[in-house]
Motif scaffolding. Structure first.
Motif, PDB file in Angstrom:
ATOM      1  N   SER A  21      -1.014   6.206  -6.776  1.00 16.20           N
ATOM      2  CA  SER A  21      -2.196   5.596  -6.937  1.00 16.20           C
ATOM      3  C   SER A  21      -3.417   6.109  -6.294  1.00 16.20           C
ATOM      4  N   GLU A  33      -4.657  -2.924  -4.130  1.00 10.61           N
ATOM      5  CA  GLU A  33      -3.082  -3.605  -3.907  1.00 10.61           C
ATOM      6  C   GLU A  33      -2.872  -4.413  -2.449  1.00 10.61           C
ATOM      7  N   VAL A  48      -4.803   1.613  -4.054  1.00 14.87           N
ATOM      8  CA  VAL A  48      -4.097   1.490  -3.041  1.00 14.87           C
ATOM      9  C   VAL A  48      -4.275   0.175  -1.990  1.00 14.87           C
ATOM     10  N   MET A  94       0.799  -1.092   0.030  1.00 12.62           N
ATOM     11  CA  MET A  94      -0.021  -0.100   0.009  1.00 12.62           C
ATOM     12  C   MET A  94       1.028   1.306   0.081  1.00 12.62           C
ATOM     13  N   ALA A 113       2.165   1.857  -3.472  1.00 16.79           N
ATOM     14  CA  ALA A 113       1.403   2.219  -4.265  1.00 16.79           C
ATOM     15  C   ALA A 113       1.015   3.678  -4.295  1.00 16.79           C
ATOM     16  N   PHE A 114       0.781   3.944  -2.927  1.00 17.04           N
ATOM     17  CA  PHE A 114       0.593   5.272  -2.335  1.00 17.04           C
ATOM     18  C   PHE A 114       1.696   6.317  -2.966  1.00 17.04           C
TER      19      PHE A 114
END
Ligand code: ADP
Ligand code: MG
Length: 211
Positions: A148, A156, A153, A140, A143-144
């Protein structure tokens, strides 16, 4: 942004999810534990659900701290104190807040992981809930950082949590009750890593519904 009402909604849905998965989580706890994880989690979250009307209007930190206290006293076993401190410590970081951002949520996840490690004297690779929590947290965060959306996030995070839970089959337990069976814990999926994955699914679904 997530407000108090959404947090209460997430907790209500977590209670429903634990009730729905009660038998499966308990079954996972049979070969490597004492056949009670789903029963423990469903009982604890049912107590949280009962308290929700009294928590309306409280700040997010207060709601999470109270949730942690209930889980600590009502889930029992090892999962009670572990999930209990995760929610309590995450709540302390959000004290007085009426809204939480995705960044706040990721910080709360960091706090929750640290709380479990501290309370359980455990780390990654020991076939516990941490083997879903840590990969989910890391995925996460990545992704952050890549920019995203909240929905992406969380998606994921859920993917990484389930991958981590699945991977616990390849690990020998060195913490908790499952460590008593040693090598015979191989091939079995950890109940706590599984319950965490379900709880994160609830957060994902609520974030997706809100966007
Ligand atoms: P008990 O083992 O006391 O019966 P539960 O069955 O409710 O409690 O929960 C078992 C789960 O708790 C395990 O599947 C594991 O994920 C988690 N767990 C146990 N000990 C630890 C620990 N020291 N650190 C992190 N997680 C742990
Ligand atoms: Mg058990």
């Amino acid at each position: 942004m997530t407000d108090q009402k959404q947090v209460l909604d997430i907790l209500r849905k977590m209670a429903a999810k634990m009730e729905e998965q009660k038998e499966y989580l308990t079954e996972l706890d049979r070969p490597i534990g004492d056949n009670d994880h789903g029963i423990n989690m469903a009982r604890g979250f049912a107590e949280v659900e009962k308290e929700l009307p009294a928590l309306e209007g409280k700040d997010i930190g207060g709601i999470l701290q109270k949730t942690g206290m209930i889980l600590l006293s009502k889930v029992g076993g090892s999962a009670g104190p572990l999930y209990g401190s995760a929610f309590m410590k995450a709540g302390m970081g959000l004290a007085g807040r009426t809204e939480a951002s995705l960044e706040d949520f990721l910080k709360a996840m960091d706090t929750a992981v640290e709380a479990v490690m501290h309370r359980g004297k455990s780390t990654a690779g020991e076939k516990t809930m941490l083997d879903a929590m840590i990969p989910a947290r890391d995925a996460m965060r990545a992704a952050f950082d890549a920019g995203s959306s909240a929905q992406a996030v969380l998606a994921e995070g859920v993917r990484a949590a389930w991958q981590g839970a699945e991977h616990t089959k390849d690990l020998v337990a060195t913490k908790g009750r499952a460590s008593y069976v040693g090598e015979r814990s191989l091939g079995h999926q950890d109940p706590g890593a599984t319950s965490f994955s379900y709880l994160l699914e609830v957060i994902r679904d609520c974030v997706a519904a809100a966007e």
